[in-house]
Design an enzyme around this catalytic site. Structure first.
Site, PDB file in Angstrom:
ATOM      1  N   GLU A 198       0.926  -1.270  -0.111  1.00  0.00           N
ATOM      2  CA  GLU A 198      -0.125   0.132   0.039  1.00  0.00           C
ATOM      3  C   GLU A 198       0.888   1.353  -0.041  1.00  0.00           C
ATOM      4  OE1 GLU A 198      -2.999   0.128  -0.514  1.00  0.00           O
ATOM      5  OE2 GLU A 198      -4.061  -1.925   0.200  1.00  0.00           O
ATOM      6  N   ASP A 338      -4.898  -9.663  -8.314  1.00  0.00           N
ATOM      7  CA  ASP A 338      -5.182  -8.550  -9.287  1.00  0.00           C
ATOM      8  C   ASP A 338      -3.794  -7.928  -9.910  1.00  0.00           C
ATOM      9  OD1 ASP A 338      -4.863  -7.129  -6.725  1.00  0.00           O
ATOM     10  OD2 ASP A 338      -6.933  -6.424  -6.811  1.00  0.00           O
ATOM     11  N   GLU A 479     -17.846 -18.352 -34.232  1.00  0.00           N
ATOM     12  CA  GLU A 479     -16.993 -17.137 -34.144  1.00  0.00           C
ATOM     13  C   GLU A 479     -16.891 -16.739 -32.687  1.00  0.00           C
ATOM     14  OE1 GLU A 479     -18.794 -14.284 -37.063  1.00  0.00           O
ATOM     15  OE2 GLU A 479     -17.715 -15.600 -38.730  1.00  0.00           O
ATOM     16  N   GLU A 519     -12.264   0.348 -10.296  1.00  0.00           N
ATOM     17  CA  GLU A 519     -11.702  -0.593 -11.721  1.00  0.00           C
ATOM     18  C   GLU A 519     -12.775  -0.616 -12.455  1.00  0.00           C
ATOM     19  OE1 GLU A 519     -12.149  -1.511  -7.993  1.00  0.00           O
ATOM     20  OE2 GLU A 519     -10.069  -1.535  -7.637  1.00  0.00           O
ATOM     21  N   THR A 619      -1.030   0.517 -10.237  1.00  0.00           N
ATOM     22  CA  THR A 619      -2.464   0.275 -10.031  1.00  0.00           C
ATOM     23  C   THR A 619      -3.185   1.195  -8.917  1.00  0.00           C
ATOM     24  OG1 THR A 619      -3.455  -1.913  -9.257  1.00  0.00           O
ATOM     25  CG2 THR A 619      -1.527  -0.852  -7.722  1.00  0.00           C
TER      26      THR A 619
HETATM   27  C1  DMJ Z   1      -6.599   0.421  -4.933  1.00  0.00           C
HETATM   28  O1  DMJ Z   1      -5.449   1.001  -3.838  1.00  0.00           O
HETATM   29  C2  DMJ Z   1      -5.641  -0.006  -6.259  1.00  0.00           C
HETATM   30  O2  DMJ Z   1      -6.348   0.005  -7.346  1.00  0.00           O
HETATM   31  C3  DMJ Z   1      -5.491  -1.583  -5.559  1.00  0.00           C
HETATM   32  O3  DMJ Z   1      -4.555  -2.175  -6.786  1.00  0.00           O
HETATM   33  C4  DMJ Z   1      -6.506  -2.218  -5.443  1.00  0.00           C
HETATM   34  N1  DMJ Z   1      -7.509  -1.682  -4.733  1.00  0.00           N
HETATM   35  C5  DMJ Z   1      -7.630  -0.203  -4.538  1.00  0.00           C
HETATM   36  C6  DMJ Z   1      -8.751   0.401  -5.165  1.00  0.00           C
HETATM   37  O4  DMJ Z   1     -10.066  -0.350  -5.251  1.00  0.00           O
END
Ligand code: DMJ
Length: 645
Positions: A198, A338, A479, A519, A619
């Site tokens: 984090e 993820d 397809e 997301e 991310t």
């Molecule tokens: C964020 O801190 C980042 O996108 C992480 O990869 C996943 N969770 C949160 C958002 O939902």
């Protein structure tokens, strides 16, 4: 002869001389003890080498502990250091759709501007509330209107928001935020430890991105201080990162990587550490994350679902050549896994296409996800004309022998997968992946529409179309990689303990909340920038208005507890208790401004603002500048640092 009084005086003088001597001895002893103690503490901290501090100028206030001078307990073998790939960054395939070929009508431009302004106002409102009630704290409690520290207390929202403020042109807010950021003391914390993951994605990513956008030296100075602290997370016997970063243990060199680490935590440090290495010219950060990459590469074909890694992996093994264990049986693109997948193709981009390892890691893992995790939901007969062409990503249980079971659980967190497939598809010339990416992005947007609030839940379960059991019976089916299926009421009822409780075809909602997550809009944004399809803009607007309606408070925005309740229609709870069901979770995580609002803003902007051909997003939605051919892969000198906003 000395008289009595004299002898008394002499005795007194003698006593006082003795007292002075004793006091001096005591002082010396005390001094020695202090020196010994300091030495002990320094030794305990794995040889912290004290050398004079370099004075800095401007607003910058140096942290009170300089991690760069801490000597490692488990130094890397100098002869085996992994360096940044050398050479001129490659010309990568164009990622963004060529928007110049479409003439934008006046009404289109006007609508875009209005929508963008609405997003900007939401960001301004959120920021103002944070500034007023939680300045310098990690998060704002949007109902209580006070601050809360969830990420060591350095000001997660402050640092996470820097680049959003800059991109949105909120210059005064940005300047004030930089001033505050320049005074962060990484050695002053509100907890005994932080999460390496984090802290890297929110703080380090936030600082590097804002620096990449505007070249504010003080942000790089703070990033280096922080990077040097986080680097200690790799000072472990096998050099795998210890995600639970206890400050005292880190100083002493006694951090230990976990036996059950989330694969995302281990695999999501690479972009930020690489960018730091590029900007400082110090390869140590890149070397550190490269150990994780090597370990992932080594195990990729040898898991219960070859190509992917279990959600939790063992990074504690004391075999330097074989440091991770990956024999678990749960696989997902959702929580705790993820971004480990997200970073492979992005690393390829950030390294200017010079390291094929990341392409291999991406392609293999996407092939496995495509074969086993993706599915088409069984859609109700609501769309007689054109049923939406959507996919979702679920979880898999695999025992490494005969069982590979799809669990059609849909997580909001997994909605980033659309963007990942689409981006990788463009980068590695895989049009089928671009299509899958768009289908996944549309899948999450469709799930938003399915719920009364217009927002999808955090975790739900849905009825999938059965995997094809026989050869395709029509040209269309041939397809269609993921064949469509007809609505089947019997299947729905059989699979559903409470038919009618949730919108069809959802059979359960394990967590009905919406936490202001990004997301779904992230993937819609990427799909739009890649395909140029204008209907995605309306989808984004529909999502934004739904989110705004359901989450806006008097002074900010809040996570909500139940997306199955339309705003304004809260009623008695499911257990029959009377009264109004609470819809607020009194929480506004830092990713609301850092990610969610940034993606909404950017989809309504001119497409060259933070183009996907110039920046790669970490991310936490922090854009990092992509090294370009002719500009050098390493070091800031080689990079174009012109102002963007
Ligand atoms: C964020 O801190 C980042 O996108 C992480 O990869 C996943 N969770 C949160 C958002 O939902």
């Amino acid at each position: 002869m000395p008289g009595i009084s004299d002898s008394f005086t002499t005795a007194a003088a003698f006593h006082s001389a003795m007292a002075i001597l004793t006091a001096r001895r005591f002082q010396r002893l005390a001094l020695l003890t202090v020196v010994a103690l300091v030495f002990y503490i320094l030794l305990d901290q794995a040889d912290y080498v004290a050398i004079p501090m370099v004075p800095k100028t401007g607003q910058y206030v140096q942290s009170t502990y300089d991690w760069a001078r801490r000597r490692m307990k488990y130094p890397f073998d100098e002869s085996k250091l992994i360096k940044l790939p050398e050479g001129i960054p490659r010309e990568l395939p164009r990622i963004q759709y060529d928007f110049s070929q479409d003439e934008a009508s006046e009404s289109h431009i006007k609508t875009q501007k209005e929508r963008q302004e609405a997003v900007k106002q939401a960001a301004k409102k959120s920021w103002n509330a944070y500034r007023k009630y939680a300045w310098g704290r990690d998060e704002l409690l949007p109902e209580k209107l006070t601050g809360k520290d969830t990420f060591a207390g350095w000001g997660a929202t402050l640092v996470d928001s820097l680049d959003t403020l800059w991109i949105m042109g909120l210059k005064d807010e940005y300047k004030e935020a930089v001033q505050k950021t320049a005074t962060i003391n990484w050695d002053k914390t509100t907890s005994s430890h932080c999460s390496l993951f984090e802290t890297t994605i929110r703080y380090l990513g936030g600082l590097l991105s804002a620096y990449d956008l505007n070249g504010d030296q003080v942000l790089l100075d703070k990033a280096v201080e922080l990077g040097d602290m986080l680097y200690a997370g790799f000072d472990t016997p096998n050099h795998m990162p210890a995600n639970s970063f206890n400050f005292r243990e880190a100083k002493a060199g006694s951090l230990r990587p976990s036996m059950g680490e989330s694969s995302a935590a281990a695999g999501t440090l690479s972009l930020e550490f690489t960018r730091l290495a590029q900007l400082t010219g110090d390869p140590k950060y890149f070397n550190a994350i490269s150990g994780v990459t090597r370990a992932l590469e080594k195990t990729q074909d040898d898991t219960n679902l070859p190509g992917m890694w279990p959600v939790f992996i063992d990074v504690s093994r004391n075999e330097p050549e074989n440091p991770i264990g990956a024999k678990g049986s749960s696989f997902s693109l959702g929580a705790s896994a993820d971004s480990a997948y997200e970073y492979f193709s992005k690393m390829y981009v950030l390294l200017g296409g010079l390291d094929p390892t990341y392409k291999k890691l991406h392609m293999k893992s996407m092939a496995t996800a495509r074969n086993h995790l993706l599915f088409r939901p069984m859609l109700p007969d609501l769309y007689p004309a054109t049923p939406p062409d959507v996919l979702l990503s679920g979880n898999v249980y695999a025992n490494g022998q005969d069982i590979i079971d799809l669990q059609p659980q849909v997580q909001h967190l997994g909605c980033f997968a659309g963007g990942m497939f689409a981006l990788g598809g463009k980068l590695f010339h895989e049009p089928a992946h671009v299509k899958i990416g768009e289908q996944l992005a549309r899948g999450c947007a469709w799930a938003y529409d399915a719920f009364p609030s217009g927002i999808m839940p955090e975790v739900s379960e849905i009825i999938p179309c059965p995997a094809p059991s026989s050869a395709p019976s029509s040209k269309d089916e041939e397809e269609e990689e993921f064949p469509r299926c007809k609505w089947d009421d019997a299947t729905y009822k059989e699979a559903n303990t409470a038919p009618g409780r949730y919108p069809k075809p959802f059979r359960a909602v394990q967590d009905p909340s919406y936490l202001l997550r990004p997301e779904a809009i992230e993937s819609i944004f990427i799909a739009y920038r890649i395909t140029g399809k204008k209907d995605l803009l309306d989808i984004a607007w529909r999502m934004f208005t739904a989110v705004q309606k359901a989450t806006e408070t008097n002074e900010a925005y809040t996570a909500i507890s139940d997306v199955n309740v339309a705003p304004g229609e809260e009623q008695a709870d499911a257990h029959g208790r009377g009264g109004t069901r609470s819809r607020t979770k009194n929480s506004m995580e830092s990713f609301w401004i850092a990610e969610t609002l940034k993606y909404y803003y950017l989809i309504f902007s001119e497409p060259d603002l933070i183009s996907l051909d110039d920046y790669v997003f970490n991310t936490e939605a922090h854009p990092l500048k992509i090294p370009k051919p002719g500009k050098g892969a390493e070091g800031k000198e080689g990079l174009d640092t012109e102002k963007e906003a």
